[in-house]
Design an enzyme around this catalytic site. Structure first.
Site, PDB file in Angstrom:
ATOM      1  N   CYS A 230     -44.689 -19.709 -38.514  1.00 38.26           N
ATOM      2  CA  CYS A 230     -44.078 -20.133 -37.262  1.00 38.26           C
ATOM      3  C   CYS A 230     -42.662 -19.546 -37.179  1.00 38.26           C
ATOM      4  O   CYS A 230     -41.842 -19.768 -38.066  1.00 38.26           O
ATOM      5  CB  CYS A 230     -43.988 -21.649 -37.157  1.00 38.26           C
ATOM      6  SG  CYS A 230     -43.201 -22.156 -35.603  1.00 38.26           S
TER       7      CYS A 230
ATOM      8  N   LYS B 122     -53.710 -27.058 -32.287  1.00 38.69           N
ATOM      9  CA  LYS B 122     -52.292 -26.709 -32.336  1.00 38.69           C
ATOM     10  C   LYS B 122     -51.765 -27.049 -33.729  1.00 38.69           C
ATOM     11  O   LYS B 122     -52.129 -28.092 -34.295  1.00 38.69           O
ATOM     12  CB  LYS B 122     -51.522 -27.520 -31.281  1.00 38.69           C
ATOM     13  CG  LYS B 122     -50.008 -27.447 -31.409  1.00 38.69           C
ATOM     14  CD  LYS B 122     -49.483 -26.044 -31.168  1.00 38.69           C
ATOM     15  CE  LYS B 122     -47.978 -25.933 -31.485  1.00 38.69           C
ATOM     16  NZ  LYS B 122     -47.495 -24.533 -31.413  1.00 38.69           N
TER      17      LYS B 122
HETATM   18  O1  IRO Z   1     -43.257 -22.198 -31.392  1.00 38.21           O
HETATM   19  C1  IRO Z   1     -44.363 -22.531 -31.849  1.00 38.21           C
HETATM   20  O2  IRO Z   1     -44.839 -23.700 -31.837  1.00 38.21           O
HETATM   21  C2  IRO Z   1     -45.141 -21.410 -32.462  1.00 38.21           C
HETATM   22  N1  IRO Z   1     -45.153 -20.229 -31.773  1.00 38.21           N
HETATM   23  C3  IRO Z   1     -45.765 -19.114 -32.274  1.00 38.21           C
HETATM   24  O3  IRO Z   1     -45.779 -18.042 -31.639  1.00 38.21           O
HETATM   25  N2  IRO Z   1     -46.388 -19.174 -33.479  1.00 38.21           N
HETATM   26  C4  IRO Z   1     -46.415 -20.320 -34.217  1.00 38.21           C
HETATM   27  O4  IRO Z   1     -46.995 -20.324 -35.327  1.00 38.21           O
HETATM   28  C5  IRO Z   1     -45.774 -21.480 -33.675  1.00 38.21           C
HETATM   29  I1  IRO Z   1     -45.858 -23.252 -34.761  1.00 38.21           I
END
Ligand code: IRO
Length: 309
Positions: free
Chosen positions: A129, A44
């Site tokens: 993100c 993650k």
């Molecule tokens: O909301 C998130 O944690 C997230 N959700 C996404 O769909 N892509 C990302 O790179 C991330 I960092």
């Protein structure tokens, strides 16, 4: 038929893995991917310190895909770095460490820590993100992205690639590729979720953060994912490999990503829905397609998408 692949000189016995954010939050989830048919895993996206993320509900699966506004919940860089370094002592596998700072300083600080460590895998620097309120998807701002990568490669010597948002304009493919071609990147990963979509149930949004706006994954995004994989495959220097992510749920989808130029294929939404046994199913389905077509390895057809005369 073999499903092995290579990125930056690192061998993987299977060209499938999870997408960052899915089945990779803690030791338990990472171990499930590690012990599946997947060739490796990515953690993650980590920030320097652990984060709660956005309020729930923040993820919703729907028939044609998913929407999420997780808000970067993670256990902090040290948790993932320590875990992967411990695994590296037991296996020869190359793992991916995803990270994204909420500032340039935080990103550089995390990369300095990784550079000084005995981590042997690859970094996936997340520049896309879409769900941290107030933080734009960095890779849509090419000057800032170029500035960051210049500072990163001034000191970082381990293999590093970037996780990109989908681009939607040929001029953006051209401009983005021009930036990425300036750096010794191991790979670019196309694509992250399509940012700020909206899914409605009856008269109400389905996730709480950002009035229901969230990253879209699944069937909805496969055409965009394939186009980004192929656009960068056509434009980037051969040393920068492509990781294909987006809309993968069958062996045929994996085949198409590779046909567009992907050297590795990541699975997000479908992995969340099906679990890690999906990797064995996708491997089997891809193997059958390759056997039918007489391909021995993925290099026999990688990037060989045919155009109409
Ligand atoms: O909301 C998130 O944690 C997230 N959700 C996404 O769909 N892509 C990302 O790179 C991330 I960092």
């Amino acid at each position: 038929v073999l499903l092995n692949t290579t990125i930056a000189g690192y061998e993987f016995d299977n060209c499938l893995m999870n997408a960052a954010g899915v089945c990779c939050y803690d030791h338990e989830e990472l171990t499930m991917v590690d012990q599946s048919s997947a060739g490796t895993f990515v953690t993650k996206s980590a920030t320097k310190t652990s984060r709660e993320g956005n309020p729930l509900p923040r993820y919703q699966a729907v028939p044609l895909g998913s929407i999420n506004s997780m808000g970067l919940p993670n256990l902090g860089l040290d948790y993932y770095l320590d875990y992967v370094r411990q695994l590296e002592k037991q296996t020869k596998k190359t793992y991916f460490l995803s990270m994204t700072g909420l500032s340039k300083e935080e990103t550089l600080e995390m990369l300095k820590q990784v550079e000084l460590s005995d981590f042997k895998g690859m970094v996936e620097l997340n520049l896309s993100c879409p769900n941290v309120p107030g933080k734009p998807q960095l890779a849509y701002d090419l000057p800032t992205t170029e500035n960051l990568l210049t500072e990163v490669f001034a000191f970082f010597t381990k293999p590093l690639g970037v996780k990109l948002p989908p681009y939607f304009d040929i001029a953006h493919f051209d401009a983005a590729a021009e930036v990425y071609n300036k750096f010794p990147l191991a790979f670019v990963n196309c694509v992250n979720s399509i940012g700020n979509g909206l899914i409605i149930n009856d008269e109400t949004v389905v996730i709480k953060p950002k009035n229901g706006f969230g990253g879209i994954g699944g069937d909805y995004i496969k055409p965009t994912a394939l186009a980004n994989v192929h656009a960068f495959y056509q434009r980037l220097k051969p040393s920068i490999k492509i990781i294909g992510t987006g809309g993968v749920k069958t062996g045929r989808d994996v085949f198409e990503h590779i046909l567009c130029g992907a050297s590795m294929v990541q699975v997000g939404t479908a992995l969340e829905k099906e679990g890690v046994e999906i990797f064995a199913r996708l491997s089997q389905e891809l193997t059958e397609i390759m056997q039918e077509k007489g391909y021995q390895t993925i290099e026999d057809f990688r990037g060989k998408l045919q155009y109409l005369a």
